[in-house]
Scaffold this active site. Structure first.
Site, PDB file in Angstrom:
ATOM      1  N   GLU A 234      37.810  49.171 -63.528  1.00 39.74           N
ATOM      2  CA  GLU A 234      37.810  49.149 -62.064  1.00 39.74           C
ATOM      3  C   GLU A 234      38.587  47.910 -61.676  1.00 39.74           C
ATOM      4  O   GLU A 234      38.084  46.795 -61.764  1.00 39.74           O
ATOM      5  CB  GLU A 234      36.358  49.111 -61.559  1.00 39.74           C
ATOM      6  CG  GLU A 234      36.250  49.561 -60.127  1.00 39.74           C
ATOM      7  CD  GLU A 234      36.338  48.410 -59.167  1.00 39.74           C
ATOM      8  OE1 GLU A 234      37.479  48.088 -58.777  1.00 39.74           O
ATOM      9  OE2 GLU A 234      35.302  47.855 -58.815  1.00 39.74           O
ATOM     10  N   CYS A 268      37.185  44.560 -53.812  1.00 37.32           N
ATOM     11  CA  CYS A 268      38.203  45.532 -54.231  1.00 37.32           C
ATOM     12  C   CYS A 268      38.309  46.660 -53.217  1.00 37.32           C
ATOM     13  O   CYS A 268      39.393  47.181 -52.977  1.00 37.32           O
ATOM     14  CB  CYS A 268      37.876  46.058 -55.619  1.00 37.32           C
ATOM     15  SG  CYS A 268      36.166  46.546 -55.813  1.00 37.32           S
ATOM     16  N   GLU A 367      47.671  42.870 -54.024  1.00 38.97           N
ATOM     17  CA  GLU A 367      46.341  42.821 -53.411  1.00 38.97           C
ATOM     18  C   GLU A 367      46.122  41.448 -52.759  1.00 38.97           C
ATOM     19  O   GLU A 367      46.253  40.419 -53.430  1.00 38.97           O
ATOM     20  CB  GLU A 367      45.283  43.045 -54.504  1.00 38.97           C
ATOM     21  CG  GLU A 367      43.860  42.986 -53.985  1.00 38.97           C
ATOM     22  CD  GLU A 367      42.815  43.341 -55.041  1.00 38.97           C
ATOM     23  OE1 GLU A 367      43.072  43.132 -56.240  1.00 38.97           O
ATOM     24  OE2 GLU A 367      41.737  43.828 -54.642  1.00 38.97           O
TER      25      GLU A 367
HETATM   26  P1  NDP Z   1      40.129  38.207 -63.525  1.00 37.52           P
HETATM   27  O1  NDP Z   1      40.520  39.604 -63.735  1.00 37.52           O
HETATM   28  O2  NDP Z   1      40.924  37.157 -64.230  1.00 37.52           O
HETATM   29  O3  NDP Z   1      38.591  37.998 -63.936  1.00 37.52           O
HETATM   30  C1  NDP Z   1      37.683  39.066 -64.056  1.00 37.52           C
HETATM   31  C2  NDP Z   1      36.967  38.985 -65.402  1.00 37.52           C
HETATM   32  O4  NDP Z   1      37.893  39.249 -66.444  1.00 37.52           O
HETATM   33  C3  NDP Z   1      36.394  37.612 -65.706  1.00 37.52           C
HETATM   34  O5  NDP Z   1      35.207  37.760 -66.435  1.00 37.52           O
HETATM   35  C4  NDP Z   1      37.461  36.971 -66.564  1.00 37.52           C
HETATM   36  O6  NDP Z   1      36.992  35.924 -67.355  1.00 37.52           O
HETATM   37  C5  NDP Z   1      37.904  38.158 -67.373  1.00 37.52           C
HETATM   38  N1  NDP Z   1      39.236  38.088 -67.932  1.00 37.52           N
HETATM   39  C6  NDP Z   1      40.345  37.573 -67.369  1.00 37.52           C
HETATM   40  N2  NDP Z   1      41.414  37.742 -68.169  1.00 37.52           N
HETATM   41  C7  NDP Z   1      40.960  38.356 -69.273  1.00 37.52           C
HETATM   42  C8  NDP Z   1      41.581  38.792 -70.484  1.00 37.52           C
HETATM   43  N3  NDP Z   1      42.886  38.637 -70.694  1.00 37.52           N
HETATM   44  N4  NDP Z   1      40.822  39.398 -71.417  1.00 37.52           N
HETATM   45  C9  NDP Z   1      39.506  39.570 -71.211  1.00 37.52           C
HETATM   46  N5  NDP Z   1      38.870  39.178 -70.097  1.00 37.52           N
HETATM   47  C10 NDP Z   1      39.580  38.595 -69.128  1.00 37.52           C
HETATM   48  O7  NDP Z   1      40.116  37.938 -61.983  1.00 37.52           O
HETATM   49  P2  NDP Z   1      40.382  36.572 -61.193  1.00 37.52           P
HETATM   50  O8  NDP Z   1      39.091  35.949 -60.939  1.00 37.52           O
HETATM   51  O9  NDP Z   1      41.414  35.721 -61.877  1.00 37.52           O
HETATM   52  O10 NDP Z   1      41.021  37.141 -59.850  1.00 37.52           O
HETATM   53  C11 NDP Z   1      42.420  37.439 -59.815  1.00 37.52           C
HETATM   54  C12 NDP Z   1      42.668  38.669 -58.974  1.00 37.52           C
HETATM   55  O11 NDP Z   1      42.018  39.789 -59.567  1.00 37.52           O
HETATM   56  C13 NDP Z   1      42.106  38.627 -57.574  1.00 37.52           C
HETATM   57  O12 NDP Z   1      42.934  37.932 -56.703  1.00 37.52           O
HETATM   58  C14 NDP Z   1      42.007  40.103 -57.271  1.00 37.52           C
HETATM   59  O13 NDP Z   1      43.276  40.589 -56.895  1.00 37.52           O
HETATM   60  C15 NDP Z   1      41.598  40.719 -58.592  1.00 37.52           C
HETATM   61  N6  NDP Z   1      40.141  40.917 -58.703  1.00 37.52           N
HETATM   62  C16 NDP Z   1      39.636  42.139 -58.433  1.00 37.52           C
HETATM   63  C17 NDP Z   1      38.273  42.336 -58.470  1.00 37.52           C
HETATM   64  C18 NDP Z   1      37.688  43.663 -58.183  1.00 37.52           C
HETATM   65  O14 NDP Z   1      36.568  43.729 -57.697  1.00 37.52           O
HETATM   66  N7  NDP Z   1      38.374  44.737 -58.520  1.00 37.52           N
HETATM   67  C19 NDP Z   1      37.335  41.256 -58.767  1.00 37.52           C
HETATM   68  C20 NDP Z   1      37.977  40.007 -59.081  1.00 37.52           C
HETATM   69  C21 NDP Z   1      39.328  39.865 -59.033  1.00 37.52           C
HETATM   70  P3  NDP Z   1      37.228  34.385 -66.922  1.00 37.52           P
HETATM   71  O15 NDP Z   1      36.546  34.190 -65.621  1.00 37.52           O
HETATM   72  O16 NDP Z   1      36.608  33.618 -68.030  1.00 37.52           O
HETATM   73  O17 NDP Z   1      38.710  34.204 -66.826  1.00 37.52           O
END
Ligand code: NDP
Length: 462
Positions: A234, A268, A367
């Site tokens: 998602e 989202c 986004e």
């Molecule tokens: P991320 O996608 O980086 O973080 C979401 C989760 O994924 C966190 O637990 C993070 O861990 C983990 N993660 C990040 N990179 C990796 C990887 N390469 N492999 C495995 N796990 C990973 O979101 P951000 O917080 O950086 O937000 C960035 C953008 O993402 C936002 O601006 C938005 O556009 C989108 N987003 C969308 C969401 C939704 O509800 N669909 C929610 C959050 C963000 P860690 O925190 O340790 O990096």
């Protein structure tokens, strides 16, 4: 990213955590696997008893965990309380219904005979240990909407939560433990994203679910693909909010504000692109910008605050870049477009409405994760659909029209996992939730969500 609680309202680091090392991760993987062997053979009554208990405890903890969430990621306190209540409701929902949702199915007798069999059943069996990589924006809900169905189906869960919500992550592990779940059924891994690959590749992990950004989704899906493991993704959304001439304009404008700024604009399924028929464009744009400008931005702990800070400094920097790029390329800010002058500390951003957005601007394709809306003027349904579908994302959509023929067109042609008429997108345990295109794949919630992490097994008797 360090694992830490940093208050977005002040920028102050309140608590830091050492990541778990390989030995601790191994201990938890082994416990999750051992717990699965026992949990998979429990009956639905036992699983329901545990999940109802967890829901009751969450209700009791509501005020405390709401404060923790607000401290860690900045959502207004009332919204944090509402999130906790919604989680408890979803837990009860799955506890009450999982058995029926996963009841054996019997194909038509004519098909059974055609197969040469005497009797056939389709049974839903759990998959195993599921790794959940979750984001900070709804730090309880994103986890519960995975955990409730997964545990009811007989799976066990390992949570790798976002690094900026460690206290919420540890609370969740503690919640399930206090509810009576045996050791290993639900555990939190305090690890950075760089440590996810080894966990995902471990043979004891059967599948993964991720909510978050596109790069994170791509990475987890690629590794899981290499290991031939099931994933549900998602990812982001840039949901359209279409307003046609038959709409109740005042209700549409008020709902548009809520749909855009809920959770400080970091959802989202927030409506992000406002696509308005030319006959009502001027009236809608003026009212929408007026309402957005009137919102109170401030400390999320204050009851009078509508919009708190963004969750991270990087998140605000990303949003600023998108808005600045749009303004440089000719967009006009009807309100906002900058940081609030009066709030020097913390990661605040003014509610913003941008008009004159074109495909040359990054914000048209990317986004906007914060309280920033873009406006588009369209001539008719065809153009509304063209603009709505001109996005890499396809999570959900909102359409304001009372015209049934128009409604039919939007249901038929909108590239999204949801079409919400005369209201805003909201998730509910009974309705499937998920997207198409770069918003991901698979579904959460409802019977579709609980079946994602099941081994759907054909049982044939000759
Ligand atoms: P991320 O996608 O980086 O973080 C979401 C989760 O994924 C966190 O637990 C993070 O861990 C983990 N993660 C990040 N990179 C990796 C990887 N390469 N492999 C495995 N796990 C990973 O979101 P951000 O917080 O950086 O937000 C960035 C953008 O993402 C936002 O601006 C938005 O556009 C989108 N987003 C969308 C969401 C939704 O509800 N669909 C929610 C959050 C963000 P860690 O925190 O340790 O990096």
């Amino acid at each position: 990213m360090p694992i830490a609680t940093v208050d977005p309202a002040t920028g102050e680091t309140l608590k830091t955590f050492d990541p778990m090392g390989p030995e601790e991760v191994e201990r938890r993987l082994a416990a999750a696997h051992a717990a699965f062997r026992r949990h998979r053979v429990t009956d639905f009554a036992e699983r329901a008893r545990l999940l109802h208990r967890a829901a009751d405890l969450l209700d009791e903890d509501r005020d405390d965990i709401a404060r923790t969430m607000t401290t860690e990621m900045g959502k207004p306190l009332a919204a944090a309380r509402a999130e906790a209540a919604k989680c408890a409701k979803a837990m009860h929902w799955y506890a009450d219904r999982a058995e029926a949702l996963l009841a054996d199915e019997r194909p038509a007798q004519s098909d059974v005979q055609d197969s040469g069999g005497r009797q056939v059943r389709v049974v839903y069996r759990p998959l195993g240990v599921v790794l959940a990589v979750m984001p900070w924006n709804f730090p309880l809900w994103q986890v519960v909407r995975f955990a409730a169905p997964a545990l009811m189906a007989g799976n066990t869960g390992l949570l790798k939560h976002a690094s900026n919500v460690p206290q919420t992550a540890l609370y969740l592990e503690d919640l399930f433990r206090r509810a009576g779940y045996p050791e290993g059924c639900f555990q939190t891994l305090l690890i950075g994203s760089g440590a996810v690959e080894a966990v995902l590749r471990d043979r004891r992990v059967a599948a993964a679910t991720l909510t978050g950004s596109e790069p994170a989704g791509r990475s987890v899906a690629a590794i899981a693909g290499d290991e031939i493991k099931k994933t549900v993704l998602e990812l982001g959304g840039s949901d359209p909010f279409v307003v046609m001439p038959s709409a109740d304009l005042e209700r549409a404008a008020r709902t548009a504000v809520t749909a855009r700024v809920q959770n400080n604009g970091q959802s989202c399924i927030a409506a992000k692109r406002f696509i308005v028929h030319t006959d009502v464009y001027d009236a809608f744009a003026a009212r929408f910008a007026e309402l957005m400008a009137a919102l109170t931005v401030g400390n999320p702990m204050d009851a009078s605050t509508d919009v708190g800070p963004l969750a991270t400094e990087q998140g605000r920097a990303d949003l600023e870049e998108l808005v600045d790029d749009a303004l440089e390329h000719g967009a006009v800010a009807l309100c906002g477009g900058k940081r609030p002058v009066a709030l020097a500390h913390g990661w605040y951003y003014e509610p913003t409405v941008l008009a004159g957005v074109t495909p040359r601007m990054r914000i048209h394709h990317e986004e906007a994760f914060g309280p920033v809306a873009t406006l588009y003027r369209v001539r008719d349904v065809d153009e509304a659909l063209d603009v709505a579908n001109d996005s890499p994302f396809g999570l959900s959509s909102n359409v304001w029209t009372r015209d049934e023929e128009e409604q039919h067109r939007f249901v038929r042609d909108m590239e999204a996992g949801g079409v919400f008429f005369n209201g805003m997108t909201a998730s509910h345990p009974a309705f499937p939730f998920g997207g198409v295109k770069r918003s991901g794949y698979g579904r959460e919630l409802s019977e579709h969500g609980i079946r994602e992490f099941c081994n759907i097994t054909t049982v044939w008797y000759g």
